[in-house]
Write a protein that holds these residues in place. Structure first.
Motif, PDB file in Angstrom:
ATOM      1  N   LEU A 209     -11.447   3.246  25.363  1.00 44.08           N
ATOM      2  CA  LEU A 209     -11.727   3.137  23.938  1.00 44.08           C
ATOM      3  C   LEU A 209     -11.830   1.676  23.527  1.00 44.08           C
ATOM      4  N   GLY A 210     -10.902   0.854  24.023  1.00 45.21           N
ATOM      5  CA  GLY A 210     -10.971  -0.572  23.720  1.00 45.21           C
ATOM      6  C   GLY A 210     -12.236  -1.212  24.257  1.00 45.21           C
ATOM      7  N   LEU A 211     -12.656  -0.792  25.448  1.00 48.62           N
ATOM      8  CA  LEU A 211     -13.896  -1.296  26.035  1.00 48.62           C
ATOM      9  C   LEU A 211     -15.090  -0.972  25.151  1.00 48.62           C
ATOM     10  N   ALA A 212     -15.142   0.273  24.665  1.00 46.83           N
ATOM     11  CA  ALA A 212     -16.261   0.687  23.811  1.00 46.83           C
ATOM     12  C   ALA A 212     -16.288  -0.101  22.505  1.00 46.83           C
ATOM     13  N   VAL A 213     -15.111  -0.328  21.911  1.00 47.77           N
ATOM     14  CA  VAL A 213     -15.053  -1.060  20.637  1.00 47.77           C
ATOM     15  C   VAL A 213     -15.484  -2.511  20.833  1.00 47.77           C
ATOM     16  N   VAL A 214     -14.996  -3.147  21.887  1.00 40.03           N
ATOM     17  CA  VAL A 214     -15.366  -4.543  22.142  1.00 40.03           C
ATOM     18  C   VAL A 214     -16.864  -4.678  22.369  1.00 40.03           C
ATOM     19  N   LEU A 215     -17.436  -3.774  23.141  1.00 41.21           N
ATOM     20  CA  LEU A 215     -18.872  -3.831  23.399  1.00 41.21           C
ATOM     21  C   LEU A 215     -19.677  -3.591  22.130  1.00 41.21           C
ATOM     22  N   LEU A 216     -19.196  -2.702  21.273  1.00 40.96           N
ATOM     23  CA  LEU A 216     -19.899  -2.433  20.017  1.00 40.96           C
ATOM     24  C   LEU A 216     -19.889  -3.667  19.120  1.00 40.96           C
TER      25      LEU A 216
ATOM     26  N   VAL B 142     -34.837 -12.201  25.506  1.00 39.77           N
ATOM     27  CA  VAL B 142     -34.163 -12.501  26.774  1.00 39.77           C
ATOM     28  C   VAL B 142     -32.768 -13.054  26.509  1.00 39.77           C
ATOM     29  N   VAL B 143     -32.645 -13.940  25.529  1.00 37.15           N
ATOM     30  CA  VAL B 143     -31.333 -14.510  25.198  1.00 37.15           C
ATOM     31  C   VAL B 143     -30.362 -13.403  24.799  1.00 37.15           C
ATOM     32  N   GLN B 144     -30.805 -12.505  23.921  1.00 36.67           N
ATOM     33  CA  GLN B 144     -29.953 -11.387  23.504  1.00 36.67           C
ATOM     34  C   GLN B 144     -29.513 -10.555  24.698  1.00 36.67           C
ATOM     35  N   ALA B 145     -30.463 -10.242  25.568  1.00 36.41           N
ATOM     36  CA  ALA B 145     -30.165  -9.376  26.708  1.00 36.41           C
ATOM     37  C   ALA B 145     -29.173 -10.026  27.657  1.00 36.41           C
ATOM     38  N   VAL B 146     -29.364 -11.306  27.975  1.00 38.68           N
ATOM     39  CA  VAL B 146     -28.476 -11.981  28.917  1.00 38.68           C
ATOM     40  C   VAL B 146     -27.073 -12.095  28.339  1.00 38.68           C
ATOM     41  N   VAL B 147     -26.962 -12.457  27.066  1.00 39.08           N
ATOM     42  CA  VAL B 147     -25.640 -12.564  26.441  1.00 39.08           C
ATOM     43  C   VAL B 147     -24.944 -11.208  26.446  1.00 39.08           C
ATOM     44  N   LEU B 148     -25.689 -10.150  26.147  1.00 37.65           N
ATOM     45  CA  LEU B 148     -25.103  -8.811  26.137  1.00 37.65           C
ATOM     46  C   LEU B 148     -24.633  -8.418  27.535  1.00 37.65           C
ATOM     47  N   VAL B 149     -25.419  -8.733  28.551  1.00 41.01           N
ATOM     48  CA  VAL B 149     -25.026  -8.421  29.931  1.00 41.01           C
ATOM     49  C   VAL B 149     -23.787  -9.217  30.329  1.00 41.01           C
ATOM     50  N   LEU B 150     -23.714 -10.494  29.950  1.00 39.69           N
ATOM     51  CA  LEU B 150     -22.553 -11.313  30.278  1.00 39.69           C
ATOM     52  C   LEU B 150     -21.286 -10.776  29.616  1.00 39.69           C
ATOM     53  N   VAL B 151     -21.404 -10.402  28.337  1.00 40.07           N
ATOM     54  CA  VAL B 151     -20.244  -9.865  27.626  1.00 40.07           C
ATOM     55  C   VAL B 151     -19.797  -8.549  28.248  1.00 40.07           C
ATOM     56  N   ALA B 152     -20.759  -7.667  28.536  1.00 38.81           N
ATOM     57  CA  ALA B 152     -20.420  -6.377  29.137  1.00 38.81           C
ATOM     58  C   ALA B 152     -19.754  -6.569  30.498  1.00 38.81           C
ATOM     59  N   SER B 153     -20.252  -7.501  31.291  1.00 38.14           N
ATOM     60  CA  SER B 153     -19.664  -7.768  32.611  1.00 38.14           C
ATOM     61  C   SER B 153     -18.249  -8.312  32.480  1.00 38.14           C
ATOM     62  N   PHE B 154     -18.046  -9.225  31.518  1.00 37.24           N
ATOM     63  CA  PHE B 154     -16.715  -9.797  31.301  1.00 37.24           C
ATOM     64  C   PHE B 154     -15.719  -8.707  30.910  1.00 37.24           C
ATOM     65  N   VAL B 155     -16.130  -7.835  29.991  1.00 39.19           N
ATOM     66  CA  VAL B 155     -15.240  -6.760  29.538  1.00 39.19           C
ATOM     67  C   VAL B 155     -14.959  -5.786  30.677  1.00 39.19           C
ATOM     68  N   LEU B 156     -15.971  -5.479  31.469  1.00 40.25           N
ATOM     69  CA  LEU B 156     -15.792  -4.549  32.585  1.00 40.25           C
ATOM     70  C   LEU B 156     -14.824  -5.119  33.623  1.00 40.25           C
ATOM     71  N   ILE B 157     -14.950  -6.398  33.921  1.00 44.39           N
ATOM     72  CA  ILE B 157     -14.038  -7.022  34.884  1.00 44.39           C
ATOM     73  C   ILE B 157     -12.608  -6.993  34.368  1.00 44.39           C
ATOM     74  N   ASN B 158     -12.434  -7.207  33.073  1.00 45.90           N
ATOM     75  CA  ASN B 158     -11.082  -7.135  32.505  1.00 45.90           C
ATOM     76  C   ASN B 158     -10.522  -5.719  32.561  1.00 45.90           C
ATOM     77  N   LEU B 159     -11.405  -4.711  32.439  1.00 47.84           N
ATOM     78  CA  LEU B 159     -10.957  -3.332  32.607  1.00 47.84           C
ATOM     79  C   LEU B 159     -10.476  -3.103  34.031  1.00 47.84           C
ATOM     80  N   ILE B 160     -11.205  -3.631  35.008  1.00 45.30           N
ATOM     81  CA  ILE B 160     -10.795  -3.499  36.403  1.00 45.30           C
ATOM     82  C   ILE B 160      -9.442  -4.173  36.638  1.00 45.30           C
ATOM     83  N   VAL B 161      -9.241  -5.337  36.005  1.00 46.50           N
ATOM     84  CA  VAL B 161      -7.959  -6.025  36.127  1.00 46.50           C
ATOM     85  C   VAL B 161      -6.836  -5.171  35.550  1.00 46.50           C
ATOM     86  N   ASP B 162      -7.072  -4.533  34.416  1.00 46.22           N
ATOM     87  CA  ASP B 162      -6.063  -3.650  33.829  1.00 46.22           C
ATOM     88  C   ASP B 162      -5.719  -2.503  34.770  1.00 46.22           C
ATOM     89  N   LEU B 163      -6.729  -1.944  35.441  1.00 45.49           N
ATOM     90  CA  LEU B 163      -6.484  -0.864  36.391  1.00 45.49           C
ATOM     91  C   LEU B 163      -5.673  -1.364  37.589  1.00 45.49           C
TER      92      LEU B 163
END
Length: 323
Positions: free
Chosen positions: A23-30, A291-312
């Protein structure tokens, strides 16, 4: 009965832990997606002035841009449409390359992903081994590792890259200077210098953190108790020192690996690698905002996903953290 109740409690705690993190992942990405999309409307002169830059667009070009970015619709309607397209893999169309942004990213993702994974491996292996050896051996070994770590931390990545190129590429001729190579072996050969450049400072930082955590655990009361019980030093280090030191070290590893995505932008430009980072820099200079929007969105999503993996990983190392 007690064992079954304990297992049920742990299972329930794990489920709540995962649900809360997702849920936190979804909110941060939104929230991040809203900010990324809104950047276009915060620039001076508005989105049309930014997208056109110094160019004088024809009526057809202006109409195409307004249609692509839905500039005639209310802001929230535009955002909802863009977010819906992004969720289906449609990240818009590049004004400069005249291609779908998804295709542009896909063509360059392999280089960036390989570079990040290669660098992360060097950081984790080098940092953990150096920090652990320094803490356990002490003396001159610890002094040498600490000195090298301090030197690498104080040196900017682009300076390390230039030194590596001068010594190992131009001087010794061991590695190529440009390009990402083809195939696994050729890619490893081409990306060794960029990966070392990207990993050097982070590996040094992880080594210092690992050293401090291991030294702290070595002085704990339960370690002294284990020694008094006659347990072998190898078992004490493995089960009582390294396991307990792994939790704070995991935090640093997660943040460091996530930061590699941003660091790759600099390294890819230094070594002329055709990855997502170099595409991002060119897109900013060319005002290719899709392109700028897409790359920033991918970077943010990757950062959040890695933090989720760290939590696990936290939960795997210490299930009590899920309660």
């Amino acid at each position: 009965m007690k064992t079954a109740g304990l297992k049920a409690s742990l299972t329930s705690g794990t489920a709540r832990f995962l649900a809360g993190r997702m849920l936190g992942l979804a909110v941060v990405l939104l929230v991040a997606s809203f900010l990324v999309y809104g950047l276009l409307y915060l620039v001076p002169g508005g989105p049309m002035a930014f997208l056109l830059g110094n160019r004088t667009g024809t009526p057809e070009q202006i109409a195409a841009i307004r249609s692509q970015y839905r500039l005639d619709d209310p802001f929230l309607v535009r955002y909802a449409g863009w977010l819906g397209d992004a969720l289906t893999g449609d990240l818009g169309r590049s004004l400069v390359y005249r291609q779908d942004v998804t295709d542009l990213l896909a063509a360059r993702a392999t280089t960036t992903l390989f570079l990040v994974v290669y660098s992360a491996t060097l950081i984790i292996v080098g940092g953990l081994v150096a920090g652990t050896v320094g803490a356990l051996r002490g003396g001159r070994t610890d002094t040498l590792i600490s000195g090298v770590s301090s030197l690498l931390l104080a040196t900017p990545p682009f300076v390390i890259g230039v030194i590596l190129v001068i010594v190992f590429a131009r001087g010794l001729g061991w590695f190529p200077v440009f390009g990402a190579g083809d195939g696994l072996g050729d890619r490893l050969h081409h990306l060794t210098l960029p990966a070392v450049t990207l990993a050097a400072g982070s590996a040094a930082y992880l080594a210092r953190i690992t050293r401090a955590c291991v030294q702290d655990e070595l002085g704990r009361e339960h370690v002294e108790t284990a020694h008094s019980r006659g347990l072998s030093p190898a078992r004490i280090i493995r089960r009582h020192v390294l396991r307990n030191a792994a939790v704070p070290v995991t935090t640093v590893v997660g943040l460091t690996v996530a930061g590699l995505l941003a660091g790759a932008v600099v390294v890819e430009n230094v070594f002329a690698l055709d990855g997502i980072g170099s595409l991002f820099v060119r897109a900013i200079m060319q005002r290719d905002f899709a392109v700028v929007q897409a790359v920033v969105l991918v970077l943010v999503a990757s950062f959040v996903l890695i933090n989720l993996i760290v939590d696990l990983l936290y939960h795997a190392l210490d299930p009590r953290m899920a309660r």
